[in-house]
Design a protein around this motif. Structure first.
Motif, PDB file in Angstrom:
ATOM      1  N   GLU A 178       0.849  -1.208   0.038  1.00  0.00           N
ATOM      2  CA  GLU A 178      -0.005  -0.106   0.015  1.00  0.00           C
ATOM      3  C   GLU A 178       0.817   1.288   0.093  1.00  0.00           C
ATOM      4  N   GLN A 179       2.165   1.004   0.698  1.00  0.00           N
ATOM      5  CA  GLN A 179       2.973   2.366   0.515  1.00  0.00           C
ATOM      6  C   GLN A 179       3.978   2.253  -0.740  1.00  0.00           C
ATOM      7  N   GLY A 180       3.857   1.223  -1.542  1.00  0.00           N
ATOM      8  CA  GLY A 180       4.629   1.492  -2.689  1.00  0.00           C
ATOM      9  C   GLY A 180       6.130   0.842  -2.364  1.00  0.00           C
ATOM     10  N   THR A 181       6.406   0.205  -1.225  1.00  0.00           N
ATOM     11  CA  THR A 181       7.648  -0.125  -1.010  1.00  0.00           C
ATOM     12  C   THR A 181       7.721  -1.801  -0.839  1.00  0.00           C
ATOM     13  N   ALA A 182       6.939  -2.516  -1.237  1.00  0.00           N
ATOM     14  CA  ALA A 182       7.112  -4.109  -1.209  1.00  0.00           C
ATOM     15  C   ALA A 182       7.974  -4.605  -2.263  1.00  0.00           C
ATOM     16  N   ASP A 183       9.149  -5.005  -1.946  1.00  0.00           N
ATOM     17  CA  ASP A 183      10.112  -5.573  -3.090  1.00  0.00           C
ATOM     18  C   ASP A 183       9.869  -6.965  -3.092  1.00  0.00           C
ATOM     19  N   VAL A 184       9.038  -7.655  -2.158  1.00  0.00           N
ATOM     20  CA  VAL A 184       8.905  -9.065  -2.209  1.00  0.00           C
ATOM     21  C   VAL A 184       7.316  -9.285  -1.654  1.00  0.00           C
ATOM     22  N   VAL A 185       6.737  -9.939  -2.658  1.00  0.00           N
ATOM     23  CA  VAL A 185       5.319 -10.420  -2.180  1.00  0.00           C
ATOM     24  C   VAL A 185       4.995 -11.962  -2.333  1.00  0.00           C
ATOM     25  N   GLY A 186       4.711 -12.399  -0.879  1.00  0.00           N
ATOM     26  CA  GLY A 186       4.759 -13.955  -0.944  1.00  0.00           C
ATOM     27  C   GLY A 186       6.092 -14.405   0.010  1.00  0.00           C
ATOM     28  N   ALA A 187       5.849 -15.615   0.606  1.00  0.00           N
ATOM     29  CA  ALA A 187       6.948 -16.212   1.235  1.00  0.00           C
ATOM     30  C   ALA A 187       6.363 -17.618   1.555  1.00  0.00           C
ATOM     31  N   HIS A 188       7.361 -18.293   1.623  1.00  0.00           N
ATOM     32  CA  HIS A 188       7.318 -19.612   2.059  1.00  0.00           C
ATOM     33  C   HIS A 188       7.615 -19.926   3.759  1.00  0.00           C
ATOM     34  N   GLY A 189       8.034 -18.972   4.202  1.00  0.00           N
ATOM     35  CA  GLY A 189       8.287 -19.088   5.767  1.00  0.00           C
ATOM     36  C   GLY A 189       7.100 -18.694   6.446  1.00  0.00           C
ATOM     37  N   VAL A 190       6.918 -19.172   7.591  1.00  0.00           N
ATOM     38  CA  VAL A 190       5.780 -19.095   8.300  1.00  0.00           C
ATOM     39  C   VAL A 190       6.347 -18.602   9.851  1.00  0.00           C
ATOM     40  N   GLY A 191       6.135 -17.493  10.405  1.00  0.00           N
ATOM     41  CA  GLY A 191       6.401 -17.081  11.451  1.00  0.00           C
ATOM     42  C   GLY A 191       8.031 -16.457  11.462  1.00  0.00           C
ATOM     43  N   VAL A 192       8.718 -16.630  10.547  1.00  0.00           N
ATOM     44  CA  VAL A 192       9.996 -16.288  10.145  1.00  0.00           C
ATOM     45  C   VAL A 192      10.269 -15.481   8.812  1.00  0.00           C
ATOM     46  N   THR A 193      11.496 -14.731   8.469  1.00  0.00           N
ATOM     47  CA  THR A 193      11.594 -14.179   7.071  1.00  0.00           C
ATOM     48  C   THR A 193      12.240 -15.145   6.248  1.00  0.00           C
ATOM     49  N   ASP A 194      11.947 -15.314   5.117  1.00  0.00           N
ATOM     50  CA  ASP A 194      12.767 -16.189   4.214  1.00  0.00           C
ATOM     51  C   ASP A 194      14.124 -15.763   4.081  1.00  0.00           C
ATOM     52  N   GLY A 195      14.867 -16.968   4.041  1.00  0.00           N
ATOM     53  CA  GLY A 195      16.254 -16.696   4.039  1.00  0.00           C
ATOM     54  C   GLY A 195      17.105 -16.786   5.271  1.00  0.00           C
ATOM     55  N   GLY A 196      16.567 -17.121   6.382  1.00  0.00           N
ATOM     56  CA  GLY A 196      17.341 -17.381   7.498  1.00  0.00           C
ATOM     57  C   GLY A 196      17.866 -18.895   7.642  1.00  0.00           C
ATOM     58  N   PRO A 197      18.291 -19.296   8.824  1.00  0.00           N
ATOM     59  CA  PRO A 197      19.013 -20.536   9.086  1.00  0.00           C
ATOM     60  C   PRO A 197      18.174 -21.592   8.476  1.00  0.00           C
ATOM     61  N   SER A 198      18.987 -22.600   7.767  1.00  0.00           N
ATOM     62  CA  SER A 198      18.198 -23.486   6.870  1.00  0.00           C
ATOM     63  C   SER A 198      18.812 -24.923   7.179  1.00  0.00           C
ATOM     64  N   MET A 199      18.054 -26.013   6.707  1.00  0.00           N
ATOM     65  CA  MET A 199      18.559 -27.250   6.878  1.00  0.00           C
ATOM     66  C   MET A 199      19.371 -27.517   5.413  1.00  0.00           C
TER      67      MET A 199
END
Length: 326
Positions: A178-199
């Protein structure tokens, strides 16, 4: 008897091309040290290409077994091959540019790429739905084979549908949009930001939920359930019970129900923001219940007395299963 020469040609060609992409991506992983969204730049095309090899080969084999509606099946398989190829071109192209392919809204070009991927995924899903419908209408000689493919196709469709959930913006992303600042729309992570510690290997989140887990589990029911049938047919000459088509059918249904239970469990776990490798008591309890039900179901299926067709001197119905699985 189904041989690879009768398998769906466009899907076979697509599978071969994905094997090449997998090799190219593996080389990219070895020589390119760029990181995109917390993962090596070539990791996504490598994972997707390997997955598509299995997916395309499974559908190519299943379509070869259709006794009717072969033309409709051919068009459905061709749509899957074409749309999947377009998606992989876009994913690989973005990897080569060092840009994320999914959920990318950073530039007009990136947004257009993800928009095109969204269209191809919808068409791919619809084409797979058509193939699943044809499998349900087909009257295959071996019922265990028929239900292994049908249940696998339904679970694969359900797992694929989670991709539509992942494409939805999070509450924070809606505000930024809504503010026109969304570089990413959608995610696979729930409760965390995508790209964090991973398996390792999978890249799934270790500090929160990850919808890619049920997405993966559901999609690969298309290979998992027919593989269960394959094992039953291979073991049938050694175990009289498994030579009975009724027993194999019941075991396939038990395996399908168990697989569906596992799929539901990992979906529930991810939606609660819980990492796959950090289950809580509720998750472990549900897993134990699924395991217990699988054991009881298997025991009940194996108690079925051998039918006349499976007894020595009679027609061995396992032969039909071998023809379908071959």
């Amino acid at each position: 008897m189904s041989t690879w020469k009768s398998w769906h040609r466009p899907l076979l060609a697509f599978a071969a091309s994905m094997a090449v992409v997998a090799v190219v991506s593996a080389v990219g992983l070895a020589v390119d040290d760029r990181v995109v969204a917390g993962a090596p730049a070539w990791f996504k095309p490598f994972k997707f290409s390997v997955s598509f090899v299995a997916y395309a080969l499974s559908l190519a084999w299943m379509l070869s077994l259709l006794p009717r509606f072969r033309r409709a099946g051919w068009w459905g398989g061709t749509l899957v091959a074409v749309t999947s190829a377009i998606e992989m071109i876009l994913i690989t192209g973005q990897a080569a540019r060092g840009r994320r392919s999914h959920f990318n809204n950073e530039t007009p070009f990136d947004e257009a790429v993800f928009g095109a991927m969204a269209v191809t995924v919808v068409v791919l899903w619809a084409a797979t739905l058509l193939i699943a419908a044809l499998l349900f209408r087909a009257r295959l000689a071996d019922r265990a084979s028929a239900w292994a493919m049908r249940c696998g196709a339904v679970l694969a469709l359900t797992g694929a549908a989670l991709g539509f959930v992942m494409a939805q913006p999070t509450p924070e992303q809606r505000i930024r949009a809504e503010q026109g600042t969304a570089d990413v729309v959608g995610a696979h992570g729930v409760g965390v930001t995508d790209g964090g510690p991973s398996m390792p290997l999978t890249g799934w989140e270790t500090t929160g939920g990850d919808l890619r887990v049920p997405h993966f589990v559901g999609l690969h029911a298309l290979q998992g359930l027919p593989f269960v049938l394959f094992l039953l047919v291979v073991l049938a000459p050694r175990f009289t019970r498994l030579a009975d088509e009724r027993v194999r059918l019941r075991l396939v249904l038990v395996a399908s129900a168990t697989y569906a239970g596992v799929f539901a469990l990992v979906t529930w776990q991810a939606l609660r923001g819980q990492a796959l490798i950090h289950p809580d008591g509720a998750t472990l309890g549900a897993a134990a219940a699924i395991l217990a039900a699988a054991v009881v179901g298997t025991w009940a299926a194996l108690r079925t007395p051998p039918s006349a067709a499976a007894r020595p001197g009679q027609h061995d119905s396992a032969h039909d299963g071998k023809e379908l699985v071959a």
